[in-house]
Design an enzyme around this catalytic site. Structure first.
Site, short mmCIF file in Angstrom:
data_model
loop_
_atom_site.label_atom_id
_atom_site.label_comp_id
_atom_site.label_asym_id
_atom_site.label_seq_id
_atom_site.Cartn_x
_atom_site.Cartn_y
_atom_site.Cartn_z
N HIS A 136 0.83 -1.20 0.00
CA HIS A 136 0.00 0.00 0.00
C HIS A 136 0.87 1.26 0.00
O HIS A 136 0.63 2.19 -0.77
CB HIS A 136 -0.94 0.01 1.22
CG HIS A 136 -1.54 1.37 1.46
ND1 HIS A 136 -2.63 1.84 0.76
CD2 HIS A 136 -1.17 2.38 2.30
CE1 HIS A 136 -2.91 3.08 1.16
NE2 HIS A 136 -2.04 3.43 2.09
N HIS A 141 1.32 5.36 -2.42
CA HIS A 141 1.73 6.72 -2.05
C HIS A 141 2.95 7.25 -2.79
O HIS A 141 3.06 8.45 -2.99
CB HIS A 141 2.04 6.79 -0.55
CG HIS A 141 0.84 6.73 0.33
ND1 HIS A 141 -0.01 7.80 0.52
CD2 HIS A 141 0.32 5.72 1.09
CE1 HIS A 141 -0.98 7.46 1.35
NE2 HIS A 141 -0.82 6.19 1.71
N GLU A 182 -5.62 9.69 0.57
CA GLU A 182 -6.01 8.28 0.52
C GLU A 182 -7.10 7.97 -0.50
O GLU A 182 -7.05 6.93 -1.16
CB GLU A 182 -6.48 7.79 1.90
CG GLU A 182 -5.39 7.77 2.97
CD GLU A 182 -4.29 6.71 2.74
OE1 GLU A 182 -4.41 5.89 1.81
OE2 GLU A 182 -3.29 6.76 3.49
N SER A 201 -4.17 1.30 -4.46
CA SER A 201 -3.58 0.03 -4.02
C SER A 201 -4.62 -1.05 -3.80
O SER A 201 -4.28 -2.14 -3.37
CB SER A 201 -2.75 0.25 -2.74
OG SER A 201 -3.60 0.65 -1.67
#
Ligand code: PHE
Ligand code: FE
Length: 275
Positions: A136, A141, A182, A201
């Site tokens: 993730h 990110h 997010e 993700s």
């Protein structure tokens, strides 16, 4: 070195990271020799599945930067990513044992350091994991940290977090993180695309966020974001859509102090946008 583990949200399990490895700033070294062949294989399979879904769903700037993560068939060494990331935007990734508390988290971001969990999920969690893991954090990110405007937004967020902490407003600010970093969507000439790491993700949410008629997709409104609660254990019912990273940067540049005061007087909105 007694740093305490942290749990956000309602979770019955303690976080699984080994916090005895962490320094006072909660960073640790990437335990590269601790990865098993099965761990590397999990990363390879996660990467392969997700890379097959991002075209037409992830934003162009993410797609451009994704190859900068380097190797796809095993877990990359963080130093190798930093060899490309630091020259690009003066950001670095640093290893952490898992979620870390607010102040150390904001401090790292304010110093252009992004904390990346070093462990990977078990094969049983292939489809869904509540805590962030190395897949993730890297896949979701890190690519956008190669974008100069988004990279500056992340640093401003860290500085704003330290300020919000002093103002007792971290929960309101965390909603901004949730609905942008997010779970943010961005409008492109060819349609809405994902830039949020939680979407990028996740195989299920990437398709849902772009294709499902169910969730609402509202234009970014910082005050409304701060009023809107969020769910950590289901797909989002509300997404906020930006026009550009520049718009996001500018919309969040003003001093939030009066905004926090105003929002605290207003009723909260549920995750589906209802009052
Ligand atoms: N402008 C915000 C403040 O004054 C700081 C901030 C910038 C927060 C960008 C989040 C994102 O607190
Ligand atoms: Fe994340």
């Amino acid at each position: 070195m007694a740093v305490e583990p942290v749990v956000y949200g309602a979770s019955e399990r303690p976080p699984r990271g080994d916090y005895s490895r962490a320094a006072a700033d909660y960073t640790c070294s990437q335990d590269y020799l601790g990865y098993t062949p099965a761990d590397h294989d999990t990363y390879r399979r996660l990467y392969e599945r997700q890379a097959a879904l991002v075209h037409g769903r992830a934003c162009d700037k993410f797609l451009q930067a994704l190859p900068s993560l380097g190797v796809k068939d095993h877990i990359p060494r963080f130093e190798e990513i930093n060899d490309r990331l630091y020259p690009a935007t003066h950001w670095q990734i640093v290893a952490v044992p898992g979620l870390i508390p607010e102040v150390p988290f904001f401090t790292l971001l304010a110093n252009r350091k992004f904390p990346v969990t070093d462990w990977i999920r078990t094969p049983k969690e292939f489809d869904y994991i509540v805590e962030p893991d190395v897949f993730h954090d890297l896949f979701g990110h890190v690519p956008l940290l190669f974008n100069p405007v988004f990279a500056d937004y992340m640093q401003q967020y860290g500085q704003g977090g330290l300020k919000a902490h002093g103002l007792g407003s971290c929960e309101l600010l965390s909603r901004l993180y949730w609905y942008t970093v997010e779970f943010g969507l961005i409008r492109q000439d060819d349609g809405q695309r994902a830039y949020g790491a939680g979407i990028l993700s996740s195989p299920g949410e990437l398709r849902y966020a772009i294709e499902s008629p169910q969730p609402q997709r509202l234009p970014l409104d910082v005050e409304r974001v701060m009023r809107t609660r969020y769910k950590i254990d289901s797909f989002q019912q509300t997404y906020f859509v930006i026009d550009s990273f520049q718009q996001l940067f500018e919309a969040t540049a003003p001093d939030f102090t009066p905004l926090y005061e105003r929002v605290k007087q207003l009723p909260e909105l549920a995750a589906d946008g209802s009052a």
